[in-house]
Motif scaffolding. Structure first.
Motif, PDB file in Angstrom:
ATOM      1  N   HIS A  80       0.839  -1.204   0.000  1.00 59.65           N
ATOM      2  CA  HIS A  80       0.000   0.000   0.000  1.00 59.65           C
ATOM      3  C   HIS A  80       0.878   1.260   0.000  1.00 59.65           C
ATOM      4  CE1 HIS A  80      -3.421   2.563   0.860  1.00 59.65           C
ATOM      5  NE2 HIS A  80      -2.773   3.050   1.912  1.00 59.65           N
ATOM      6  N   SER A  81       1.903   1.260   0.826  1.00 67.39           N
ATOM      7  CA  SER A  81       2.776   2.430   0.947  1.00 67.39           C
ATOM      8  C   SER A  81       3.601   2.656  -0.311  1.00 67.39           C
ATOM      9  CB  SER A  81       3.706   2.274   2.142  1.00 67.39           C
ATOM     10  OG  SER A  81       2.963   2.152   3.311  1.00 67.39           O
ATOM     11  N   LYS A  84       1.482   4.350  -2.801  1.00 68.82           N
ATOM     12  CA  LYS A  84       1.345   5.779  -2.482  1.00 68.82           C
ATOM     13  C   LYS A  84       2.632   6.528  -2.828  1.00 68.82           C
ATOM     14  CE  LYS A  84      -2.770   5.352  -1.043  1.00 68.82           C
ATOM     15  NZ  LYS A  84      -3.867   5.826  -1.871  1.00 68.82           N
ATOM     16  N   GLN A 111      -2.650  13.783   0.187  1.00 64.47           N
ATOM     17  CA  GLN A 111      -3.272  12.578   0.736  1.00 64.47           C
ATOM     18  C   GLN A 111      -2.324  11.380   0.634  1.00 64.47           C
ATOM     19  OE1 GLN A 111      -6.879  12.850  -1.651  1.00 64.47           O
ATOM     20  NE2 GLN A 111      -8.087  12.990   0.234  1.00 64.47           N
ATOM     21  N   ASN A 112      -1.669  11.241  -0.508  1.00 64.68           N
ATOM     22  CA  ASN A 112      -0.705  10.149  -0.674  1.00 64.68           C
ATOM     23  C   ASN A 112       0.450  10.288   0.315  1.00 64.68           C
ATOM     24  OD1 ASN A 112      -1.933   8.664  -2.791  1.00 64.68           O
ATOM     25  ND2 ASN A 112      -1.225  10.182  -4.266  1.00 64.68           N
ATOM     26  N   GLU A 115      -0.726   9.297   3.734  1.00 62.34           N
ATOM     27  CA  GLU A 115      -0.852   7.837   3.837  1.00 62.34           C
ATOM     28  C   GLU A 115       0.503   7.189   4.103  1.00 62.34           C
ATOM     29  OE1 GLU A 115      -3.371   5.611   3.893  1.00 62.34           O
ATOM     30  OE2 GLU A 115      -4.734   7.320   3.990  1.00 62.34           O
ATOM     31  N   ARG A 118       1.549   8.037   7.634  1.00 62.48           N
ATOM     32  CA  ARG A 118       0.635   7.420   8.593  1.00 62.48           C
ATOM     33  C   ARG A 118       1.257   6.170   9.231  1.00 62.48           C
ATOM     34  NH1 ARG A 118      -5.408   6.065   6.647  1.00 62.48           N
ATOM     35  NH2 ARG A 118      -6.343   6.023   8.709  1.00 62.48           N
TER      36      ARG A 118
END
Length: 160
Positions: A80-81, A84, A111-112, A115, A118
């Motif tokens: 996922h990362s 992004k 947003q990316n 993420e 995060r």
């Protein structure tokens, strides 16, 4: 006597022609010097404008290092990362070539980036993003990369 008069006129004309040639030589030397100065200024200006023109293509290594560290620290979120991070790099390399970008593109970039960052936050802390952009505001133009430093600093220095 007439011969002498002609010689005086010839000497005066030759002296005048010599003086005019000397003035022209001085003017040409001044123009050459000015041309060299302008060429040097143009080269310096071209170099600085090339530096400014290439500035968007310089990837901030600090951003990349932080993103890779965050991805590495949580290997189970890597797919996922990395997706992004790929979006972030696409934006930096291909979509932000202009002096201004659309607000919706910058928000998507932010947003990316959030993420990716995060991953640094404890799994117990539930981080949510809420984005509301009016449809007509999405096409507004802003300078690219305005969100990088606030996001990086928020994750680095905030007490999350």
């Amino acid at each position: 006597m007439e011969d002498r008069f002609y010689w005086i006129v010839i000497v005066i004309l030759c002296a005048g022609a010599g003086f005019v040639c000397w003035l022209m030589y001085r003017k040409i030397q001044q123009l050459i010097k000015k041309n060299e100065e302008l060429s040097e200024q143009k080269e310096n200006g071209l170099k600085s404008s090339l530096d400014l023109g290439l500035a968007p293509y310089k990837l901030d290594p600090h951003l990349l290092k932080n993103a890779l560290n965050a991805i590495q620290s949580h290997a189970y979120h890597s797919y996922h990362s990395l997706d992004k991070l790929s979006n972030v790099l696409d934006y930096i390399l291909y979509e932000s070539d202009d002096k201004f970008v659309e607000l919706k593109d910058e928000v998507s970039f932010a947003q990316n980036l959030i993420e990716i960052n995060r991953l640094k936050v404890s799994p117990l802390f539930d981080l949510h993003m809420r984005v509301k952009i009016a449809p007509e505001a999405g096409d507004l133009m802003i300078a690219p990369f305005m969100t990088i430093n606030p996001i990086e600093n928020a994750f680095k220095h905030a007490d999350l």
